[in-house]
Design a protein around this motif. Structure first.
Motif, mmCIF file in Angstrom:
data_model
loop_
_atom_site.group_PDB
_atom_site.id
_atom_site.type_symbol
_atom_site.label_atom_id
_atom_site.label_comp_id
_atom_site.label_asym_id
_atom_site.label_seq_id
_atom_site.Cartn_x
_atom_site.Cartn_y
_atom_site.Cartn_z
ATOM 1 N N ILE A 87 1.282 -1.811 0.143
ATOM 2 C CA ILE A 87 -0.077 -0.201 0.181
ATOM 3 C C ILE A 87 0.665 1.381 -0.393
ATOM 4 C CG2 ILE A 87 -1.356 1.495 0.972
ATOM 5 C CD1 ILE A 87 -3.174 -1.531 -0.222
ATOM 6 N N TYR A 88 0.350 2.297 -0.980
ATOM 7 C CA TYR A 88 1.565 3.450 -0.683
ATOM 8 C C TYR A 88 0.228 4.032 -0.881
ATOM 9 C CZ TYR A 88 3.683 6.891 -3.492
ATOM 10 O OH TYR A 88 4.536 8.316 -4.132
ATOM 11 N N ALA A 136 -9.737 20.686 -5.534
ATOM 12 C CA ALA A 136 -9.725 20.766 -6.476
ATOM 13 C C ALA A 136 -10.300 20.009 -7.995
ATOM 14 C CB ALA A 136 -8.683 22.024 -6.996
ATOM 15 N N GLN A 137 -8.616 18.744 -7.242
ATOM 16 C CA GLN A 137 -9.325 17.785 -8.326
ATOM 17 C C GLN A 137 -8.712 17.041 -7.825
ATOM 18 O OE1 GLN A 137 -6.510 19.888 -10.945
ATOM 19 N NE2 GLN A 137 -4.691 18.452 -10.284
ATOM 20 N N TYR A 138 -9.089 15.471 -8.317
ATOM 21 C CA TYR A 138 -8.855 14.009 -8.209
ATOM 22 C C TYR A 138 -7.460 13.580 -9.441
ATOM 23 C CZ TYR A 138 -12.344 13.803 -5.010
ATOM 24 O OH TYR A 138 -13.123 13.969 -3.907
ATOM 25 N N ASN A 139 -6.209 13.324 -9.186
ATOM 26 C CA ASN A 139 -5.199 12.772 -10.185
ATOM 27 C C ASN A 139 -5.394 10.819 -10.199
ATOM 28 O OD1 ASN A 139 -5.007 15.151 -11.188
ATOM 29 N ND2 ASN A 139 -3.423 15.699 -9.436
ATOM 30 N N GLU A 140 -5.664 10.254 -10.794
ATOM 31 C CA GLU A 140 -6.184 8.775 -11.026
ATOM 32 C C GLU A 140 -4.954 8.492 -11.797
ATOM 33 O OE1 GLU A 140 -9.261 5.369 -10.955
ATOM 34 O OE2 GLU A 140 -9.885 7.308 -11.338
ATOM 35 N N GLU A 141 -4.123 7.134 -11.435
ATOM 36 C CA GLU A 141 -3.101 6.476 -12.216
ATOM 37 C C GLU A 141 -3.446 5.264 -12.164
ATOM 38 O OE1 GLU A 141 1.780 5.831 -12.345
ATOM 39 O OE2 GLU A 141 0.393 6.698 -10.183
ATOM 40 N N THR A 142 -3.337 4.760 -13.137
ATOM 41 C CA THR A 142 -3.351 3.279 -13.459
ATOM 42 C C THR A 142 -2.011 3.515 -14.427
ATOM 43 O OG1 THR A 142 -5.529 2.124 -13.137
ATOM 44 C CG2 THR A 142 -4.105 0.347 -14.251
ATOM 45 N N ARG A 143 -0.725 2.278 -14.161
ATOM 46 C CA ARG A 143 -0.096 1.630 -14.289
ATOM 47 C C ARG A 143 0.337 0.073 -14.891
ATOM 48 N NH1 ARG A 143 5.455 5.010 -13.776
ATOM 49 N NH2 ARG A 143 4.052 6.048 -13.985
ATOM 50 N N TYR A 144 0.487 -0.629 -15.962
ATOM 51 C CA TYR A 144 1.573 -2.078 -16.127
ATOM 52 C C TYR A 144 2.334 -2.280 -15.914
ATOM 53 C CZ TYR A 144 -3.698 -2.561 -15.246
ATOM 54 O OH TYR A 144 -4.960 -2.585 -14.844
ATOM 55 N N LEU A 160 -6.059 4.051 -5.251
ATOM 56 C CA LEU A 160 -7.361 4.266 -3.913
ATOM 57 C C LEU A 160 -8.280 5.531 -4.143
ATOM 58 C CD1 LEU A 160 -5.997 1.170 -2.013
ATOM 59 C CD2 LEU A 160 -7.040 0.779 -4.198
ATOM 60 N N THR A 161 -9.318 5.516 -3.961
ATOM 61 C CA THR A 161 -10.563 6.680 -3.339
ATOM 62 C C THR A 161 -10.483 7.727 -4.132
ATOM 63 O OG1 THR A 161 -7.920 7.464 -1.746
ATOM 64 C CG2 THR A 161 -9.470 5.974 -0.543
ATOM 65 N N ASN A 162 -10.971 7.083 -5.359
ATOM 66 C CA ASN A 162 -10.868 8.018 -6.948
ATOM 67 C C ASN A 162 -9.132 8.969 -6.656
ATOM 68 O OD1 ASN A 162 -13.390 7.999 -6.938
ATOM 69 N ND2 ASN A 162 -13.929 9.644 -5.023
ATOM 70 N N GLY A 163 -8.565 8.071 -6.071
ATOM 71 C CA GLY A 163 -6.360 9.179 -6.901
ATOM 72 C C GLY A 163 -6.124 9.790 -5.788
ATOM 73 N N GLU A 164 -5.112 10.733 -6.638
ATOM 74 C CA GLU A 164 -4.570 11.662 -5.401
ATOM 75 C C GLU A 164 -5.846 12.836 -5.712
ATOM 76 O OE1 GLU A 164 -1.116 13.813 -5.820
ATOM 77 O OE2 GLU A 164 -1.895 14.232 -7.709
ATOM 78 N N HIS A 206 -3.055 14.602 -1.435
ATOM 79 C CA HIS A 206 -3.403 12.796 -0.688
ATOM 80 C C HIS A 206 -3.695 11.882 -1.873
ATOM 81 C CE1 HIS A 206 -3.572 15.403 2.657
ATOM 82 N NE2 HIS A 206 -4.162 15.996 2.288
ATOM 83 N N SER A 207 -2.518 10.852 -1.780
ATOM 84 C CA SER A 207 -2.598 9.764 -2.660
ATOM 85 C C SER A 207 -2.672 9.112 -1.744
ATOM 86 C CB SER A 207 -2.122 9.840 -3.631
ATOM 87 O OG SER A 207 -1.862 8.740 -4.958
ATOM 88 N N THR A 208 -3.278 8.083 -2.457
ATOM 89 C CA THR A 208 -3.342 5.939 -1.655
ATOM 90 C C THR A 208 -3.298 4.803 -3.282
ATOM 91 O OG1 THR A 208 -4.251 7.348 0.011
ATOM 92 C CG2 THR A 208 -4.231 4.766 -0.315
ATOM 93 N N GLN A 209 -2.572 3.999 -3.055
ATOM 94 C CA GLN A 209 -2.478 3.207 -4.404
ATOM 95 C C GLN A 209 -1.927 2.238 -3.990
ATOM 96 O OE1 GLN A 209 0.686 4.543 -7.011
ATOM 97 N NE2 GLN A 209 -0.304 5.984 -8.063
ATOM 98 N N PHE A 210 -2.636 1.111 -4.339
ATOM 99 C CA PHE A 210 -1.858 -0.329 -4.081
ATOM 100 C C PHE A 210 -1.416 -0.780 -4.859
ATOM 101 C CE2 PHE A 210 -3.574 -4.976 -4.897
ATOM 102 C CZ PHE A 210 -2.527 -6.013 -4.536
ATOM 103 N N ARG A 211 -0.345 -1.530 -5.282
ATOM 104 C CA ARG A 211 1.111 -1.740 -5.698
ATOM 105 C C ARG A 211 1.380 -3.370 -5.796
ATOM 106 N NH1 ARG A 211 5.522 3.697 -6.022
ATOM 107 N NH2 ARG A 211 3.480 4.951 -6.687
#
Length: 368
Positions: free
Chosen positions: A253-254, A309-317, A295-299, A269-274
């Motif tokens: 968990i990042y 103000a905004q959400y930043n969502e990232e997906t990477r393979y 997770l949680t709609n991204g950053e 604030h950003s939370t990711q599963f890696r």
């Protein structure tokens, strides 16, 4: 310097006509070429490709004893990791995607085998000018980094618990010039410290992670842009499972928390599963698959009033293949597919960027 939005092309119902050819020149070397024609209502493209495959002959390379300089009696082990990284914006909602950028990068580490520290230098230079990649009317965009770092090997607190970490400084300079020749320069000095832990639960399971604390000093050449500071904490914690002698699974968990000071007084604030899956071959080579999932709609970016103000969502393979030629020489290749979505809370507008990241390199080790 002017951004222009364009209508999306109609790429439904694409017809692909292709011809591919491969020739085996020797037992080790294959070359190939390809041509593809893509057709649809608003889309017409001709794609040309060339490729080669060279199979390294291990017995032949192992015969060069002159290069094998590993010596347990020597105090320092030097590892030089040289790579060429590429970044290609495959799609951009705003219609402003640029050329493919290339970054030669060197990571040089010196391990004091009789001491407690590993000394590391990470540096790269990034530009679209390599190999004639920059388009005729496209502005210049270069980026270079120098990152010295001292890694502490740590101390065994108990039979199961080990603590370690590193301290470092990173200087990064980015220069841009638009199509009219107007320059812009951004300089970031980052000071960082990262304590880490490794707790062995049993021979097959371990809990591990690190907390990176950093302060950025940022100067910018644009008018009315003051000298600013960023403070941020980067946490990555998880479990490593050794399934057997070949398979290793890591579940992390990042978490990233950032505070922007000055006129950019905002937080993020950003939370990711890696997850990471790795397969180790008997000869020391490996295949590794990684993922990043927001997770949680991204950053979540909040303004100075605490309003989102905004959400930043990232997906990477990411897929990485490493090939161990000898104990002191190995090669590797990596490709990543990255998708980035930004949603503004004010008008719910959405912008997307898709990009492909490539990397090839080799690692050479010697003792001195």
């Amino acid at each position: 310097g002017t951004r222009t939005k364009v209508d999306t092309l109609d790429r439904d119902g694409i017809v692909n006509i292709g011809v591919n050819a491969d020739i085996n020149l020797t037992e080790n070397l294959d070359i190939g070429a390809s041509y593809n024609k893509l057709l649809s209502k608003d889309y017409d493209a001709d794609l040309y490709g060339a490729n080669f495959t060279y199979s390294l002959d291990k017995p032949m390379l192992e015969g060069f004893d002159y290069f094998n300089t590993l010596d347990k009696e020597k105090r320092f082990r030097v590892s030089s990791n040289f790579m060429l990284e590429t970044e290609d914006y495959d799609d951009n909602t705003a219609g402003t995607a640029g050329s493919t950028s290339f970054s030669p990068r060197l990571i040089l580490s010196v391990n004091d085998k009789k001491g407690d520290f590993v000394y590391l230098m990470d540096t790269f230079y990034k530009t679209e000018d390599w190999f004639g990649g920059r388009k005729e009317k496209e502005g210049k965009d270069t980026n270079r980094r120098i990152n010295p770092q001292i890694n502490w090997k740590g101390v065994q607190v108990t039979d199961n618990l080990k603590i370690h970490g590193y301290i470092g400084w990173r200087n990064q300079v980015r220069k841009q010039t638009d199509s009219k020749g107007n320059p812009w320069r951004n300089v970031t000095d980052s000071y960082r410290i990262a304590p880490a832990i490794n707790y062995t639960i049993n021979k097959n399971v371990a809990f591990l992670g690190s907390t990176l604390l950093a302060m950025d000093e940022i100067s910018d050449s644009r008018d009315n842009y003051p000298f600013t500071h960023n403070y941020w904490a980067e946490n990555i914690y998880g479990f490593r499972f050794i399934l057997n002698k070949n398979w290793i699974l890591t579940s992390n968990i990042y978490r990233l928390d950032k505070k922007y000071m000055g006129n950019n007084n905002k937080t993020a604030h950003s939370t990711q599963f890696r997850p990471v899956v790795r397969y180790n071959f008997v000869d020391g080579s490996f295949l590794q698959l990684q993922g990043r999932f927001s997770l949680t709609n991204g950053e979540r970016v909040e303004n100075r009033q605490g309003i989102v103000a905004q959400y930043n969502e990232e997906t990477r393979y990411t897929a990485t293949m490493g090939y161990k030629v000898t104990d002191y020489f190995s090669t590797y290749a990596e490709v990543s597919m990255n998708s980035f979505k930004r949603t503004k809370d004010s008008d719910k507008s959405v912008s997307r960027i898709n990009r492909i990241l490539g990397k090839v390199g080799f690692i050479y080790i010697l003792d001195i």
